[in-house]
Design a protein around this motif. Structure first.
Motif, short mmCIF file in Angstrom:
data_model
loop_
_atom_site.label_atom_id
_atom_site.label_comp_id
_atom_site.label_asym_id
_atom_site.label_seq_id
_atom_site.Cartn_x
_atom_site.Cartn_y
_atom_site.Cartn_z
N GLN A 56 -0.77 -4.70 5.52
CA GLN A 56 -1.20 -3.58 4.69
C GLN A 56 -0.03 -2.98 3.90
O GLN A 56 1.12 -3.06 4.32
N ARG A 57 -0.36 -2.38 2.79
CA ARG A 57 0.64 -1.65 2.00
C ARG A 57 0.45 -0.15 2.11
O ARG A 57 1.36 0.62 1.81
N GLU A 58 -0.73 0.27 2.52
CA GLU A 58 -1.00 1.70 2.72
C GLU A 58 -0.88 2.02 4.20
O GLU A 58 -1.42 1.30 5.05
N TYR A 104 3.29 8.27 4.23
CA TYR A 104 4.15 7.72 3.19
C TYR A 104 4.39 6.23 3.47
O TYR A 104 4.64 5.85 4.62
N PRO A 105 4.33 5.38 2.45
CA PRO A 105 4.46 3.93 2.67
C PRO A 105 5.90 3.47 2.87
O PRO A 105 6.48 2.76 2.04
N ARG A 120 -3.35 9.68 5.51
CA ARG A 120 -2.46 8.72 4.88
C ARG A 120 -1.02 9.17 5.09
O ARG A 120 -0.72 10.35 5.09
N ARG A 149 -2.06 4.27 6.96
CA ARG A 149 -3.08 5.26 7.22
C ARG A 149 -3.69 5.06 8.60
O ARG A 149 -3.68 3.98 9.17
N LYS A 197 9.59 -0.38 0.02
CA LYS A 197 8.38 0.27 -0.45
C LYS A 197 7.60 -0.67 -1.36
O LYS A 197 8.18 -1.36 -2.20
#
Length: 199
Positions: free
Chosen positions: A36-38, A47-48, A45, A40, A135
């Motif tokens: 995943q990139r998000e 911060y990535p 949510r 949550r 990021k």
């Protein structure tokens, strides 16, 4: 090079089964983020980045963490859950130094630059961690073996240590996760009340 603190005994693992179950839930939370990139958990949510990953994993057991690697590290010491044993517990937070040149001065003087979550520990002591690098990239797994910190592969060819810092760095310093490792924080052993974030 940043001097790591003197090794300390591993924290006493609490007999309370609920905290051991908490560690299992944290690992499951980290596993769900792989690819995943998000970052949550539920509707929340984060911060990535690497701290957001750890926050999202620990949110599965209602533990709210501070959004700062140095403050997390300080809390680990304050709450007596910091340790430098070579075999951690799944769910432990891993602390690293000098994973990148944060202040861009070309020197190895950047303490506490990265964190990850221990997923499993294999029979040979190889630690599999869930981590988020730069990021925008997806969450991946990294391998680290503190029993053989300067070897990338075991005698039978299995990968036991992976690079956590770019091998293209001109300073020729350490790049393996095992060489940049600072210690572990067994935050799973604390209840949400014990680790409540204060303003």
């Amino acid at each position: 090079t940043v001097a790591a603190p003197e090794p300390t005994p591993a924290p006493v693992r609490p007999p309370d089964r609920s905290r051991r179950r908490a560690a299992t839930s944290i690992v499951s939370g980290a596993q769900r983020l792989v690819g995943q990139r998000e970052m949550r958990y539920g509707e929340e949510r984060y911060y990535p980045d690497c701290v957001g990953l750890v926050e999202a994993a620990y949110a599965t057991v209602d533990i709210e963490l501070v959004r700062s690697i140095p403050r997390l590290y300080d809390q680990a010491w304050e709450k007596a859950v910091f340790h430098q044993q070579p075999i951690p517990h799944p769910g432990d937070i891993v602390f690293f130094d000098d994973t990148h040149d944060r202040n861009r001065n070309g020197r190895r003087d950047d303490p506490l630059t990265h964190v990850a979550v221990v997923e499993t520990v294999e029979e040979d002591g190889t630690i599999v961690m869930v981590h988020l690098g730069s990021k925008g990239k997806p969450v991946t797994r990294k391998r680290m073996n503190l029993l053989h910190p300067h070897k990338t592969r075991s005698d039978d060819g299995a990968v036991i240590n992976q690079h956590l810092r770019a091998t293209s760095d001109r300073d020729g310093g350490p790049t393996l996760a095992s060489e940049l490792w600072r210690g572990f924080g067994s935050f799973w052993a604390l209840s949400p009340e014990e680790l409540a974030v204060t303003p």
